[in-house]
Every structure is written in C-alpha cells, then in structure tokens.
Design a protein around this motif. Structure first.
Motif, PDB file in Angstrom:
ATOM      1  N   GLN A 272       0.824  -1.213   0.000  1.00  0.00           N
ATOM      2  CA  GLN A 272       0.000   0.000   0.000  1.00  0.00           C
ATOM      3  C   GLN A 272       0.857   1.261   0.000  1.00  0.00           C
ATOM      4  O   GLN A 272       0.541   2.232  -0.679  1.00  0.00           O
ATOM      5  N   ASP A 273       1.969   1.254   0.740  1.00  0.00           N
ATOM      6  CA  ASP A 273       2.860   2.419   0.735  1.00  0.00           C
ATOM      7  C   ASP A 273       3.445   2.657  -0.655  1.00  0.00           C
ATOM      8  O   ASP A 273       3.590   3.802  -1.096  1.00  0.00           O
TER       9      ASP A 273
ATOM     10  N   ASP B 274       0.612   4.142  -2.719  1.00  0.00           N
ATOM     11  CA  ASP B 274       0.364   5.517  -2.287  1.00  0.00           C
ATOM     12  C   ASP B 274       1.462   6.465  -2.761  1.00  0.00           C
ATOM     13  O   ASP B 274       1.184   7.593  -3.170  1.00  0.00           O
TER      14      ASP B 274
ATOM     15  N   VAL C 233       0.958   7.185  -6.487  1.00  0.00           N
ATOM     16  CA  VAL C 233      -0.182   8.080  -6.685  1.00  0.00           C
ATOM     17  C   VAL C 233       0.199   9.511  -6.277  1.00  0.00           C
ATOM     18  O   VAL C 233      -0.129  10.471  -6.981  1.00  0.00           O
ATOM     19  N   ALA C 234       0.934   9.656  -5.196  1.00  0.00           N
ATOM     20  CA  ALA C 234       1.370  10.994  -4.754  1.00  0.00           C
ATOM     21  C   ALA C 234       2.269  11.658  -5.798  1.00  0.00           C
ATOM     22  O   ALA C 234       2.316  12.886  -5.889  1.00  0.00           O
TER      23      ALA C 234
END
Length: 155
Positions: free
Chosen positions: A114-115, A118, A121-122
C-alpha cells in the motif's frame, strides 16, 4: 539445420522462406521498450524516479532511461545479459485504448504494498480499471495514462 520463417503480416497468406545454415537461436537481444508519449522528457523523468534509473540519453525527439548498473557493462558480459532500457519518444496523438503490453512493478519483500501504491499516486500515477476485478495487485496509470501493475511484495 533449416529454419522455416513466415514472411508477411497475414500468416495464412505469408510466404514461407527457409534460412539455411542456421545453427541455433538468432543472435538478437532485447534492447529496449519504446513508449509513445506527448512529453517524453517528463515521462522519462517520472519513470526514472519510479525505478531509480537515471536518464542516460536525451535529444529533441527521445529520452532514454536504464539501470544505473548498466553503465560500463558493454564488453564485460555476454551481450544477451546486458540490461534493457526504456525509450520515450514523442507522438502527436494521445493514448486512446488499454495497453497491450505493460510493466509489472514489485515492492521488496519487507516493504508495504500500500505504501508503494500511495507513493506512486502521490507522484502523479492514478488508479486504473482495466477490468481486473478483485485481484491482489493494483493497476495504476502513469501521468500519461499508460497502465502498469504494482504486484504484492516479493523478490
């Protein structure tokens, strides 16, 4: 030894050609993947940051990234073992359909899936739905809409 080669895009109508004297696999190596892009320099930088690969070549009409360890390998290992690069070239049209070929990325075994998602996406990736349904990987699109997957952590 002879190798039969079909010449032509339509294999049912293709001409059959025989290559004589061939003693094994052709001496081809996978050199690169080419990505069409509206802004090849920006997309090369984005993928370079994603993969921790430097931009190794830039001109007006292309940008190339490759693994940092690739520099200086030519002539020191068999050519078939040289790493591939990714070449970004400009095209006038935008992307309109799902990619027929995509890249799979994978976090290290002890990293968080997930990191990783994320973080991408960031940096400008977006979630993508290509009909994958309920699967353990995540499909994303780079800033120009090219789909890629982030698999679960593994070696």
């Amino acid at each position: 030894m002879s190798i039969r080669v079909l010449v032509g895009a339509d294999t049912e109508k293709a001409d059959e050609t025989t290559v004589r004297g061939h003693t094994g696999a052709m001496a081809l190596r996978w050199y690169s993947v080419v990505v069409d892009s509206s802004d090849p320099h920006a997309l090369a930088r984005w993928w370079g940051e994603t993969l921790s690969w430097p931009v190794v070549y830039e001109s007006d009409d292309e940008a190339v990234i490759a693994p940092a360890f690739a520099e200086g390998l030519e002539g020191t290992i068999p050519r078939e073992q040289l790493p591939q690069g990714i070449v970004f070239v400009p095209v006038p049209e935008g992307k309109t359909v799902k990619n027929r070929l995509h890249i799979d990325l994978v976090p290290a075994p002890d990293d968080s899936h997930q990191d990783a998602v994320d973080g991408l996406v960031a940096r400008g990736a977006s979630l993508a739905d290509v009909g994958q349904g309920d699967v353990p990987w995540v499909v994303l699109a780079d800033p120009e809409g090219n789909e890629f997957c982030v698999l679960t952590p593994r070696e």
